[in-house]
Design a protein around this motif. Structure first.
Motif, PDB file in Angstrom:
ATOM      1  N   CYS A  57     -14.474 -33.645   2.474  1.00  0.00           N
ATOM      2  CA  CYS A  57     -14.031 -35.219   2.437  1.00  0.00           C
ATOM      3  C   CYS A  57     -13.156 -35.324   3.766  1.00  0.00           C
ATOM      4  CB  CYS A  57     -13.197 -35.773   0.741  1.00  0.00           C
ATOM      5  SG  CYS A  57     -12.352 -34.031   0.473  1.00  0.00           S
ATOM      6  N   CYS A 104     -13.702 -26.408  -2.562  1.00  0.00           N
ATOM      7  CA  CYS A 104     -15.343 -26.506  -3.092  1.00  0.00           C
ATOM      8  C   CYS A 104     -15.937 -26.457  -1.981  1.00  0.00           C
ATOM      9  CB  CYS A 104     -15.839 -27.259  -4.086  1.00  0.00           C
ATOM     10  SG  CYS A 104     -17.398 -27.152  -4.896  1.00  0.00           S
ATOM     11  N   ARG A 123     -19.447 -38.223   4.750  1.00  0.00           N
ATOM     12  CA  ARG A 123     -19.303 -38.949   6.261  1.00  0.00           C
ATOM     13  C   ARG A 123     -18.899 -37.945   6.631  1.00  0.00           C
ATOM     14  NH1 ARG A 123     -14.495 -42.714   8.279  1.00  0.00           N
ATOM     15  NH2 ARG A 123     -13.320 -41.066   8.064  1.00  0.00           N
ATOM     16  N   ALA A 125     -20.629 -34.480   7.092  1.00  0.00           N
ATOM     17  CA  ALA A 125     -20.652 -33.049   7.212  1.00  0.00           C
ATOM     18  C   ALA A 125     -22.149 -32.233   5.748  1.00  0.00           C
ATOM     19  CB  ALA A 125     -19.149 -32.858   5.773  1.00  0.00           C
ATOM     20  N   PRO A 129     -23.309 -27.483   5.606  1.00  0.00           N
ATOM     21  CA  PRO A 129     -23.444 -25.604   4.613  1.00  0.00           C
ATOM     22  C   PRO A 129     -24.414 -25.227   5.157  1.00  0.00           C
ATOM     23  CG  PRO A 129     -24.147 -27.635   3.428  1.00  0.00           C
ATOM     24  CD  PRO A 129     -23.699 -28.671   4.686  1.00  0.00           C
TER      25      PRO A 129
HETATM   26  C1  LIG Z   1     -15.842 -33.562   9.883  1.00  0.00           C
HETATM   27  S1  LIG Z   1     -14.788 -33.267   8.992  1.00  0.00           S
HETATM   28  C2  LIG Z   1     -15.940 -34.240   8.139  1.00  0.00           C
HETATM   29  C3  LIG Z   1     -13.995 -35.481   7.217  1.00  0.00           C
HETATM   30  C4  LIG Z   1     -14.404 -36.066   6.203  1.00  0.00           C
HETATM   31  N1  LIG Z   1     -15.631 -36.715   5.866  1.00  0.00           N
HETATM   32  C5  LIG Z   1     -14.319 -37.755   7.178  1.00  0.00           C
HETATM   33  O1  LIG Z   1     -15.315 -38.113   7.576  1.00  0.00           O
HETATM   34  O2  LIG Z   1     -12.921 -37.428   8.237  1.00  0.00           O
HETATM   35  C6  LIG Z   1     -16.497 -32.324   7.944  1.00  0.00           C
HETATM   36  C7  LIG Z   1     -15.788 -31.686   7.199  1.00  0.00           C
HETATM   37  O3  LIG Z   1     -16.741 -30.993   6.520  1.00  0.00           O
HETATM   38  C8  LIG Z   1     -15.780 -29.528   5.683  1.00  0.00           C
HETATM   39  N2  LIG Z   1     -16.487 -28.559   5.473  1.00  0.00           N
HETATM   40  C9  LIG Z   1     -17.355 -28.021   6.544  1.00  0.00           C
HETATM   41  N3  LIG Z   1     -18.141 -27.291   5.557  1.00  0.00           N
HETATM   42  C10 LIG Z   1     -17.688 -27.152   4.630  1.00  0.00           C
HETATM   43  C11 LIG Z   1     -18.723 -26.924   3.422  1.00  0.00           C
HETATM   44  N4  LIG Z   1     -19.979 -25.690   3.274  1.00  0.00           N
HETATM   45  N5  LIG Z   1     -18.223 -27.442   2.481  1.00  0.00           N
HETATM   46  C12 LIG Z   1     -17.595 -28.308   2.099  1.00  0.00           C
HETATM   47  N6  LIG Z   1     -17.058 -28.811   3.334  1.00  0.00           N
HETATM   48  C13 LIG Z   1     -17.277 -28.223   4.209  1.00  0.00           C
HETATM   49  C14 LIG Z   1     -14.782 -29.863   7.014  1.00  0.00           C
HETATM   50  O4  LIG Z   1     -13.779 -28.507   5.931  1.00  0.00           O
HETATM   51  C15 LIG Z   1     -13.936 -30.785   7.519  1.00  0.00           C
HETATM   52  O5  LIG Z   1     -13.428 -31.662   6.150  1.00  0.00           O
END
Ligand SMILES: C[S@@+](CC[C@H](N)C(=O)[O-])C[C@H]1O[C@@H](n2cnc3c(N)ncnc32)[C@H](O)[C@@H]1O
Length: 292
Positions: A57, A104, A123, A125, A129
């Motif tokens: 998020c 998480c 969005r 993300a 993983p």
């Molecule tokens: C490109 S940003 C997008 C953030 C938000 N969804 C937006 O559209 O503004 C990707 C987000 O995913 C999180 N993220 C990356 N790998 C992740 C994981 N394995 N589990 C949870 N969150 C993750 C990052 O910390 C980051 O906040």
């Protein structure tokens, strides 16, 4: 350390370092990023009373939008890997009652209290993983039977040329950057080939899986230095940019602005073309996955 464990460690380090840029430009990102998630929000149709989860998020703008759509009676929960993102999201939306944020990894999402959820939104993300099958299987398990998933991710780099432009323009003027992802490594283009998310979601146990191309335009005001800075700071050069001298930062902004110039429409502002996949799927009504 295994390849997957190393990718997990890299992801945590990368996003923790990237967080200050996302936090600084949070309000701008809410507006700038809106077209990137709109198709998923429309497909998902979060309804009053529903419980929804926002995966990856960031600083919480989309989670707050979900919370507004499921009120009254519903709840939105945002999860993110990076503690500073979650701290910022909690601060930004402290007064919203039906909203919660948790630190998480997507791979551990079924440990988040509050399941089962009616719907999961994400969005930009779902491709991040280290083990995307484990991540999507966790998402499946925290959905109720029949629950729905809608996510957007970038297609390939060529469909999103402004991302590379901001990075390339800045890179020569700041210190060393983190290693860029290669092949299927977690990163913005890890789902560039639509066959990959289709395969991953099917392996995780989803049904009615669809991956559709969408082309959107991201508008930004006609302020070259500010636009260059925000795009540098939320990208891989962000941490090096913040550590650079004032003179280096000014050169990085000018370098990025030069390469972003082709997207500026004088008198109107910037219009960045973005090519994304809208990924949708549902949890089968009866599935072998253990309910939580
Ligand atoms: C490109 S940003 C997008 C953030 C938000 N969804 C937006 O559209 O503004 C990707 C987000 O995913 C999180 N993220 C990356 N790998 C992740 C994981 N394995 N589990 C949870 N969150 C993750 C990052 O910390 C980051 O906040």
């Amino acid at each position: 350390m295994t390849g997957t464990a190393a990718a997990r460690a890299r992801g945590l380090e990368f996003w923790t370092q990237a967080a200050p840029g996302w936090i600084r430009h949070a309000d701008h990102q809410d507006e700038f990023g809106r077209p990137l998630g709109a198709a998923a929000m429309t497909w998902l149709r979060p309804a009053p009373g529903e419980r929804v989860l926002d995966v990856g998020c960031g600083v919480g703008g989309t989670t707050a939008e979900l919370a507004a759509r499921v009120a009254p009676g519903g709840e939105a929960v945002g999860i993110d890997l990076a503690q500073p993102m979650v701290d910022a999201a909690r601060t930004r939306f402290a007064t919203v009652a039906n909203l919660r944020f948790e630190v998480c990894d997507i791979e551990m999402v079924d440990a988040v209290p509050g399941a089962p959820f009616d719907a999961v939104f994400s969005r930009m993300a779902l491709m991040l993983p280290a083990d995307p099958v484990a991540g999507c299987a966790g998402i499946l398990r925290c959905l109720r039977p029949g629950g729905r998933l809608a996510a957007t991710v970038f297609r390939d780099s060529a469909a999103n040329p402004w991302l590379a432009a901001a990075l390339l323009g800045a890179a020569a003027h700041v210190g060393p950057l983190p290693a860029l992802p290669v092949g299927d490594d977690p990163g913005p283009f890890a789902f560039a080939d639509a066959a990959r998310p289709l395969r991953i979601l099917a392996t995780a146990g989803f049904e009615q899986i669809s991956v559709q191309a969408r082309d959107v335009t991201l508008p930004a005001p006609e302020d070259p230095a500010a636009v260059a800075e925000s795009l540098i700071e939320v990208g891989p050069a962000g941490a090096a940019y913040r550590a650079a001298s004032a003179d280096e930062r000014a050169r990085a902004r000018r370098g990025a602005a030069r390469l972003l110039e082709r997207f500026r429409e004088p008198g109107t502002g910037y219009r960045f073309p973005a090519g994304i996949w809208l990924i949708t799927a549902t949890r089968p009504i009866s599935s072998a996955a253990g309910d939580i």
